[in-house]
Scaffold this active site. Structure first.
Site, short mmCIF file in Angstrom:
data_model
loop_
_atom_site.label_atom_id
_atom_site.label_comp_id
_atom_site.label_asym_id
_atom_site.label_seq_id
_atom_site.Cartn_x
_atom_site.Cartn_y
_atom_site.Cartn_z
NE ARG A 62 -2.38 -1.68 3.31
CZ ARG A 62 -2.23 -2.96 3.60
NH1 ARG A 62 -2.69 -3.88 2.77
NH2 ARG A 62 -1.61 -3.34 4.69
CD GLU A 99 -1.38 -4.83 14.69
OE1 GLU A 99 -1.34 -4.23 13.62
OE2 GLU A 99 -2.35 -4.78 15.47
P1 AMP Z 1 3.89 -2.01 11.73
O1 AMP Z 1 5.20 -2.54 11.27
O2 AMP Z 1 3.32 -2.80 12.86
O3 AMP Z 1 3.91 -0.53 11.99
O4 AMP Z 1 2.87 -2.28 10.56
C1 AMP Z 1 2.75 -1.41 9.52
C2 AMP Z 1 2.54 -2.14 8.23
O5 AMP Z 1 1.64 -3.25 8.36
C3 AMP Z 1 1.93 -1.24 7.21
O6 AMP Z 1 2.55 -1.54 5.97
C4 AMP Z 1 0.47 -1.59 7.21
O7 AMP Z 1 0.01 -1.67 5.89
C5 AMP Z 1 0.37 -2.93 7.86
N1 AMP Z 1 -0.52 -3.00 9.02
C6 AMP Z 1 -0.16 -3.39 10.27
N2 AMP Z 1 -1.19 -3.41 11.08
C7 AMP Z 1 -2.24 -2.99 10.37
C8 AMP Z 1 -3.61 -2.79 10.68
N3 AMP Z 1 -4.10 -3.04 11.89
N4 AMP Z 1 -4.41 -2.33 9.69
C9 AMP Z 1 -3.91 -2.08 8.47
N5 AMP Z 1 -2.65 -2.26 8.12
C10 AMP Z 1 -1.81 -2.73 9.05
#
Ligand code: AMP
Length: 175
Positions: A62, A99
């Site tokens: 995205r 996550e």
């Molecule tokens: P993080 O590394 O945990 O900050 O996750 C960010 C990445 O994972 C981004 O590329 C988001 O597209 C995706 N992502 C993680 N958690 C979510 C969520 N709850 N909703 C949408 N996208 C998420």
């Protein structure tokens, strides 16, 4: 069509995707609405006008959609930061925790010239692991990371606390 200031309302909560317990923030309703998409991109772009950026680096997948639009608006090049095995030429890689799992990011070794100022773009700041991995990867590649721009941050996950770089991390919205 949606009033330009209202794009935030189009982000859709999808419970238990891709795994039970994850509340997924779906941006596809923002992307499919012309006014909302334009407004969202403009909010990401505005702080970086005149910043002299060489390129925008977008994180798969995205971050490609938003990053390419931001690059066009700023008149810069675009650099894809990709999942493993997708880039054809010589790459650098960086492992990180998500996550919901672990993953790896890659960038072409010759993506930008040494010291070139780059803006890192992704859709969501959740736990922050992805953005920090992108930052470290681009720095190892030789880029000067001027900052990062995300469409929104998920405040409860406190990803911002992991962004210790002395460069701005700007979110157009927060939930
Ligand atoms: P993080 O590394 O945990 O900050 O996750 C960010 C990445 O994972 C981004 O590329 C988001 O597209 C995706 N992502 C993680 N958690 C979510 C969520 N709850 N909703 C949408 N996208 C998420």
């Amino acid at each position: 069509m949606t009033p330009m200031s209202q794009w935030q309302r189009l982000v859709r909560d999808v419970p238990d995707f891709p795994k039970p317990g994850i509340l997924f923030k779906d941006i596809t309703p923002v992307l499919s609405d012309a006014d909302a998409f334009r407004a969202a991109v403009l909010e990401m772009v505005e702080p970086w006008r005149g910043a002299g950026l060489h390129a925008v680096a977008g994180i798969e997948s995205r971050g490609f959609i938003l990053g390419a639009a931001v690059a066009q608006a700023l008149g810069t090049g675009f650099v894809p930061v990709r999942k493993p095995g997708r880039l054809p030429a010589a790459t650098l890689s960086q492992d990180y925790a998500l996550e919901y799992g672990t993953d790896r990011l890659e960038v072409h070794m010759d993506a930008v010239p040494p010291g070139a100022p780059v803006l890192l773009v992704d859709d969501v700041l959740a736990t922050g692991g992805t953005l920090v991995a992108g930052l470290e990867l681009l720095r190892r590649q030789g880029a000067e990371v001027a900052g990062a721009a995300v469409l929104f941050e998920m405040l409860a996950l406190r990803g911002r606390e992991r962004w210790t770089a002395q460069t701005p991390l700007l979110a157009a919205a927060a939930y």
